[in-house]
Design an enzyme around this catalytic site. Structure first.
Site, PDB file in Angstrom:
ATOM      1  N   GLU A 340      43.478 -37.014  -8.443  1.00 12.01           N
ATOM      2  CA  GLU A 340      44.403 -36.595  -7.390  1.00 12.01           C
ATOM      3  C   GLU A 340      44.574 -37.674  -6.328  1.00 12.01           C
ATOM      4  O   GLU A 340      44.577 -37.398  -5.130  1.00 12.01           O
ATOM      5  CB  GLU A 340      43.921 -35.294  -6.737  1.00 12.01           C
ATOM      6  CG  GLU A 340      43.844 -34.137  -7.728  1.00 12.01           C
ATOM      7  CD  GLU A 340      43.470 -32.801  -7.075  1.00 12.01           C
ATOM      8  OE1 GLU A 340      44.106 -31.814  -7.405  1.00 12.01           O
ATOM      9  OE2 GLU A 340      42.544 -32.786  -6.246  1.00 12.01           O
ATOM     10  N   ASP A 414      41.227 -25.549 -13.022  1.00  9.41           N
ATOM     11  CA  ASP A 414      40.859 -25.681 -11.611  1.00  9.41           C
ATOM     12  C   ASP A 414      40.585 -24.335 -10.967  1.00  9.41           C
ATOM     13  O   ASP A 414      41.398 -23.857 -10.180  1.00  9.41           O
ATOM     14  CB  ASP A 414      41.965 -26.413 -10.852  1.00  9.41           C
ATOM     15  CG  ASP A 414      41.548 -26.718  -9.415  1.00  9.41           C
ATOM     16  OD1 ASP A 414      40.358 -26.589  -9.104  1.00  9.41           O
ATOM     17  OD2 ASP A 414      42.424 -27.078  -8.612  1.00  9.41           O
ATOM     18  N   GLU A 442      40.111 -19.834  -3.255  1.00 12.47           N
ATOM     19  CA  GLU A 442      41.386 -20.537  -3.251  1.00 12.47           C
ATOM     20  C   GLU A 442      42.432 -19.829  -4.102  1.00 12.47           C
ATOM     21  O   GLU A 442      43.572 -19.674  -3.700  1.00 12.47           O
ATOM     22  CB  GLU A 442      41.187 -21.973  -3.772  1.00 12.47           C
ATOM     23  CG  GLU A 442      42.487 -22.748  -3.941  1.00 12.47           C
ATOM     24  CD  GLU A 442      42.268 -24.165  -4.472  1.00 12.47           C
ATOM     25  OE1 GLU A 442      41.096 -24.553  -4.679  1.00 12.47           O
ATOM     26  OE2 GLU A 442      43.261 -24.884  -4.673  1.00 12.47           O
ATOM     27  N   TRP A 592      51.395 -29.832 -11.750  1.00  9.49           N
ATOM     28  CA  TRP A 592      51.147 -29.077 -10.530  1.00  9.49           C
ATOM     29  C   TRP A 592      52.140 -27.910 -10.427  1.00  9.49           C
ATOM     30  O   TRP A 592      52.296 -27.332  -9.364  1.00  9.49           O
ATOM     31  CB  TRP A 592      51.267 -29.973  -9.282  1.00  9.49           C
ATOM     32  CG  TRP A 592      50.074 -30.861  -9.082  1.00  9.49           C
ATOM     33  CD1 TRP A 592      48.919 -30.876  -9.800  1.00  9.49           C
ATOM     34  CD2 TRP A 592      49.914 -31.867  -8.076  1.00  9.49           C
ATOM     35  NE1 TRP A 592      48.048 -31.832  -9.323  1.00  9.49           N
ATOM     36  CE2 TRP A 592      48.643 -32.461  -8.255  1.00  9.49           C
ATOM     37  CE3 TRP A 592      50.715 -32.332  -7.021  1.00  9.49           C
ATOM     38  CZ2 TRP A 592      48.157 -33.502  -7.441  1.00  9.49           C
ATOM     39  CZ3 TRP A 592      50.246 -33.361  -6.208  1.00  9.49           C
ATOM     40  CH2 TRP A 592      48.975 -33.938  -6.418  1.00  9.49           C
TER      41      TRP A 592
END
Lengths: 749, 749
Positions: A340, A414, A442, A592
């Site tokens: 990233e 993730d 998250e 993404w």
């Protein structure tokens, strides 16, 4: 007025003995600023204003034991308490016992150091405590190892006794907390024979805290570290943080974010980190820092950070020496490199191993380690991001220094609501792998969704990698037993912050607790963890513990249902990840976006990772790869993770995939509704402060669960063209409504 | 376990009557979840864990009255309490009395609604309370006006009574808090004859809080407003915030920053603001929002924000209607326009008045106001920034709508440690001027410097503008008496945040308190304010109140000395304003540098604002302009504000200017050292929690005072070329050291 509570005597019986209530008037702090009469009134005031239950005490609440017989028994058995030894860690244990017993038993029960004729509690190490050195404890102590402890009901002279023994002071501390948890849960003490040793060695929190106190993916306010006032001002909260961590066996904390800032390695910030380390040390907590790979350029004045350049390695060595000069027990570095956009060894054509080894060599003389994250993906969008980490790291197996641990997230993408376990587990026999879990929610509703994560972690840890045949569970990879590693560990991305209740909500704190317990013993069951936490945090009332435990244990599956059922993943809104965004496409990089992952079209939905697709299934060992690779045999919970499936595919239920999707999304919402009903039925069983907050948060959770369900179903319906089956609640708004929702200031970014 | 405290009876005497201590065992909450015995133990626990004094209770602490005779007297006079009337505001008053009296007197003293034969406290309005309607109170009530109150010792029937009467419910609430403050300070009650009415109408806090919860110039953590969870979750802290404000007479809060974000005017954010307004309403607090002048473009879809374009005015009107639909008592808009890059009417060639009037017309039908800030300076750097506001606003006097207040900072630059009063005061006879004070210590050491600001505000308010001859004080401008205005007010830039103690430090809270008291009565003396605050916040112990009051009253002058003595200003570091930066030059604009303001050279130092310089003195009325305009007559505290003075200029002390500068800087440091000594001598007189934090902060203050002194003297020495006189501490480091200091993550930016 001084609110420190003088040691006063209060005797009290059960409710049926109300007439016995009295306070003994003898002023016990003569000469102090507050006489006894003022004291009692003062306590009333403090309690009535500042002292309302607000969650600050976490699972370290010590309310009085309400069962009169049990209380009498406890008082008899604990009429005297001795913590033998003088270290700061033992002092912490002593003070915790004092605090705990004063609370649970009333002060009449136990006063450390006071001579009495009833039962005795002794805690210590063989070095400092004759009781702990008793030959009959030797074998248990051997099993307890460096950090573990023994708790044994025994006798000393003619007195019944309980011994909390350990080989090291920190083991005594852990044993103390364990013992207090037994009392919190109202366990009988007559036959204690506990031997506990942590099954992993590095049990650390990863704080994604920035130096400006914002917290990446933080939903509990801001960073606990008030860097600006450090090192001169040490908030009492630092000690309470360390105490909470020690109570669940956590022994390390990475203060800074994996998206690292080299400033944290400059002298002023090292002095600040050292001040925190000093506060944490008595609690057995070591400090770690994240190392920005390009720091030699940014703060070292070098022109390169290439690990093959001698002056770069020398710079890191000097930096490590400097750090250990300030923090002798510094834990080491955590590194996110070439991921990233972070700098890393690949910027210079070097491997992850070369980068990690340079840092490992710098901390090695001091006993430090490097935790090198395997969460990597290059700037080019790969065919399947799920495959990249294993592809990159497998060739490096055996190339890392002994003091490097590779830190691997539980799943290959993730921290999604549900992922199959990461294919690196089992695939690097010569490399110690830590597991990285995300405690902060998250992708799981932030702090306002009640989602107990232990069942998710349990699913991953019990999964069989088949790396060395059947029974090669992920847990055995992590605890080192499968491949014979001694450096083992868990990293948990912390959910703590400045919110008064630490984690944003009471139930979010259950995940912090669970992380500590799982890292200590990956074999612990979720139900047992929930039970212990509930009793310590709220009450032993079975009318509360029972239904709330059930609620907790079903909560993760509910969230999976209302967010990403059947193996769907990465459907959240862009950037902040708050709420649904299955329509997210375009932008900086394809992987993404949501459409990259769900691949819905008129035919069906799901990411084909079978041999006909990206073949990610081949990264798993046989026979798992075959099991996952076929639509017929893959568990339905992973169906759309591994396969692109037709809308009219028949599910185990007999329904079409589309109908099943509706059923799962709806089931998630319904479960939350039942959680709300359950909670409503419990009013009055706990304090109103925490009750009311949970009540409000469950209402938010229901609203947002519906938002997820409605937005996702409306969006996927544009592909399936199929109706919501009869009897299922129709969406509240139009798809356009949901697509127009904006949250420019969602927290955590 | 439920920590809500049941109404139990505790009788207690003074310390000399320790033997009397007992609790009455009768269970007073029968059927509740916690029986009496459990209760007492529980209280002990709550107090011993969560309840340590941490400053959360501010000046609303109600510790038991320690003087036995006084306590007896209080109990007799307050044996029964009646708050007559049923509004939410009166319920708040009732609950506060309950909380306060239970604390101060122990519960034996007073239980609202309970019939007794001793003295009586009655509170209410003439409408709802016969006691308040008594003819003998009528004249006092007339004087008390819309928001004031009367407190009178009297008799009702044959019983002695105290009446708290007001014309409105909120007046009863204010009277309640006032009455409790009398008890907190242990005042006698036999002859109460209080009539209080606020001397200004709009007493508002300005929160420079951003929607991401960062706070511009915030040093107490982050924003109290958890926008993300609003409107669904209402933190109990919102109520405590409102309660604290109401207790000091604050009646409005501007939720958002003057550097405004149009998002705060979108429907989701208006719903959030409305939820806060609902919490605040019972406490008499109105909500205001900042209006970004370009909002019609940014969220309204218009192409212009020109106030002369009809659809722009129409948009604001619709927006105001929308807001009032959600918040019927919405206070109005605060606007920073054409200042520091903010959009405004001048972008379209219109005046401040045109811009303000457009917004004023939008809120006028609903009773709202516009607070238009005079803190303006254009993007071109002027000859003297100090002059711009007056130059711009004087021609507009009389051009503003009736419901516009022009909000003027106390001084003409920007909240410097000391400024002469703003020359706009007195200069706009036809325009209501609010005074804007900065409670948060942007230029005064952040939260860790103990600087009590009331003396600064007192200096400004007592200054004579001579606008209508001698005696035309700034206070008279602000309270409307000089020019006959009814719309009057104070705005205070808040220093509250998520820190547990609200303002970052206990003593920073004194400034919040002082702001409320000054806004209520600009004539109050600093000593009286400090005295009241200390007794309410800490203790009545004269051994504490005396020395600490002295410390507080000298603290501002000390800060001026160690930062910017003799009229120096704007010497702080760039951006975050943390610490000294007298060398700051270059960059975006000259008037954001230090060298622009101090103008030090080999000859001397200071900004020549005399007729031979920028002639800013001409903005003041005669004879003040002449007084300030001459080096011979200007008060030395403003010397370098108005004059460029030679290093060898003889001061009143007989010293040269350079030597005097050294003396002042050193005196500032010495005063802080004495403050530390004073504080050290008080250990044990208050709780250890607050004591220790202040102790640590004073150490920081001393360190930073030396930093300021050493850095400034070393730097100015490069111009003066003169030595530090004998007997004064030499600088600790070199100038290069100080110039190299960096604080990239200082808070508040």
């Amino acid at each position: 007025m001084d609110a420190v509570i003088p040691t006063t005597s209060v005797s009290a019986g059960s409710r049926s003995e109300a007439a016995d209530l009295r306070t003994k008037g003898a002023p016990l702090s003569p000469g102090g600023p507050v006489g006894a009469p003022a004291f009692l009134l003062l306590v009333l005031i403090v309690a009535s204003t500042a002292g309302a239950e607000d969650g600050y005490d976490l699972w370290l609440r010590y309310p009085p034991v309400s069962d009169a017989a049990l209380l009498r028994d406890y008082r008899e058995r604990l009429s005297e308490v001795r913590v033998e030894g003088g270290s700061e860690t033992l002092r912490a244990a002593r003070e915790e016992l004092q605090r705990g017993l004063r609370g649970l038993l009333g002060d009449a029960g136990a006063r450390p150091g006071e001579v009495s004729r009833g039962g005795l509690l002794v805690a210590g190490t063989p070095e400092g405590s004759p009781a702990a050195a008793a030959p009959e404890l030797a074998e248990d102590l051997r099993r307890a190892g460096a950090e573990g402890f023994v708790i044994r009901s025994t006798a000393i002279g003619d007195r019944p006794a309980i011994v909390v023994a350990a080989n090291a002071d920190v083991g005594v501390l852990y044993g103390t907390f364990h013992f207090l948890r037994l009392l919190q849960a109202h366990r009988r003490l007559e036959d204690l024979a506990v031997v506990e040793a942590p099954r992993t060695r590095y049990r650390v929190l990863n704080h994604w805290d920035n130096l400006d106190r914002t917290v990446e993916r933080g939903y509990a306010g801001f960073s606990l570290w008030d860097w600006h006032k450090l090192p001169d001002y040490l908030s009492p909260r630092y000690r309470d943080y360390a105490r909470a961590n020690a109570s669940i066996g956590i022994n390390g904390t990475v203060l800074t974010s994996v998206n690292a800032d080299a400033t944290s390695l400059t002298p002023p910030y090292l002095a600040k980190a050292a001040a925190l380390a000093d506060v944490f040390r008595p609690w057995g907590i070591r400090v770690y820092l994240t190392a920005r790979f390009s720091a030699p350029i940014e703060i070292g004045g070098l022109e390169t950070a290439d690990p093959r350049v001698g002056e770069v390695a020398a710079w890191w060595k000097r930096k490590a020496d400097e750090i250990y000069g300030l923090i002798p027990d510094f834990g080491g570095f955590v590194v996110k490199a070439n991921s990233e956009g972070q700098p890393g060894p690949q910027d210079y054509g070097r491997t992850h191993a070369e980068g990690a080894n340079m840092l490992a060599d710098a901390v090695s003389p001091h006993g430090g380690v490097v935790m090198w994250r395997a969460f990597v993906y290059s700037n080019e969008v790969p065919v399947d991001r799920a495959k990249q980490a294993r592809d990159e790291f497998t060739p490096l197996d055996g190339a890392f220094r002994q003091n490097v641990l590779v830190q691997v997230k539980n799943g290959p993408i993730d921290f999604q609501p549900r992922e199959p376990f990461h294919p690196l587990f089992g695939a690097l026999p010569r490399t110690p792998l830590m597991m990285e879990l995300q405690i902060t929610q998250e992708y799981l509703g932030f702090a306002t969704h009640l989602v107990f994560l232990a069942p998710m972690w349990e699913e991953v840890l019990r999964a069989d990698t088949f790396a060395r045949g059947e029974g090669s569970t992920v847990a055995k990879v992590i605890d080192g037993s499968l491949h014979g590693h001694e450096r083992t560990g868990f990293a948990g991305v912390a959910n703590t912050g400045t919110d008064r209740n630490w984690c944003g909500s009471a139930f979010a704190c259950a995940n912090w607790f669970a992380f500590g317990r799982v890292a200590w013993d990956p074999g612990l069951g979720s139900g047992e963890i929930a039970d212990t936490w509930l009793r310590a945090t709220f009450t032993n009332d079975p009318g509360f513990v029972g239904p709330v435990k059930e609620m907790m244990l079903g909560s993760w599956e509910a969230a999976v249902d209302y967010m990403t059922p059947l193996g769907l993943h990465h459907l959240m809104a862009r950037g902040h990840h708050y709420g649904p965004g299955p329509w997210v496409s375009g932008g900086e990089r394809e992987d993404w976006t949501s459409v990259y992952y769900h691949r819905a079209d008129r035919e069906g939905i799901g990411f084909d990772r079978s041999p006909s697709g990206s073949d990610a299934v081949s990264q798993y060992f046989p026979p798992l790869r075959e099991l996952l690779g076929s639509v017929e045999t893959v568990p339905e919970k992973y169906l759309l993770w591994f396969h692109h499936v037709r809308w009219d595919h028949r599910m185990e239920s007999g329904r079409t995939l589309w109908d099943e999707l509706v059923v799962r999304y709806s089931r998630g919402v319904e479960t939350v509704r039942r959680m709300r009903e359950t909670w409503r039925s419990l009013e009055g069983k706990i304090d109103s402060g925490r009750y009311e907050q949970v009540r409000a948060f469950l209402a938010i959770q229901e609203k947002e669960a519906r938002w997820w369900r409605d937005a996702c179903l409306l969006y996927f319906q544009t592909f399936s063209g199929r109706p919501i089956p009869e009897g299922y609640e129709p969406p509240e708004h139009t798809l356009e409504h949901y697509r127009a929702v904006r949250h420019p200031y969602a927290p955590g970014i």
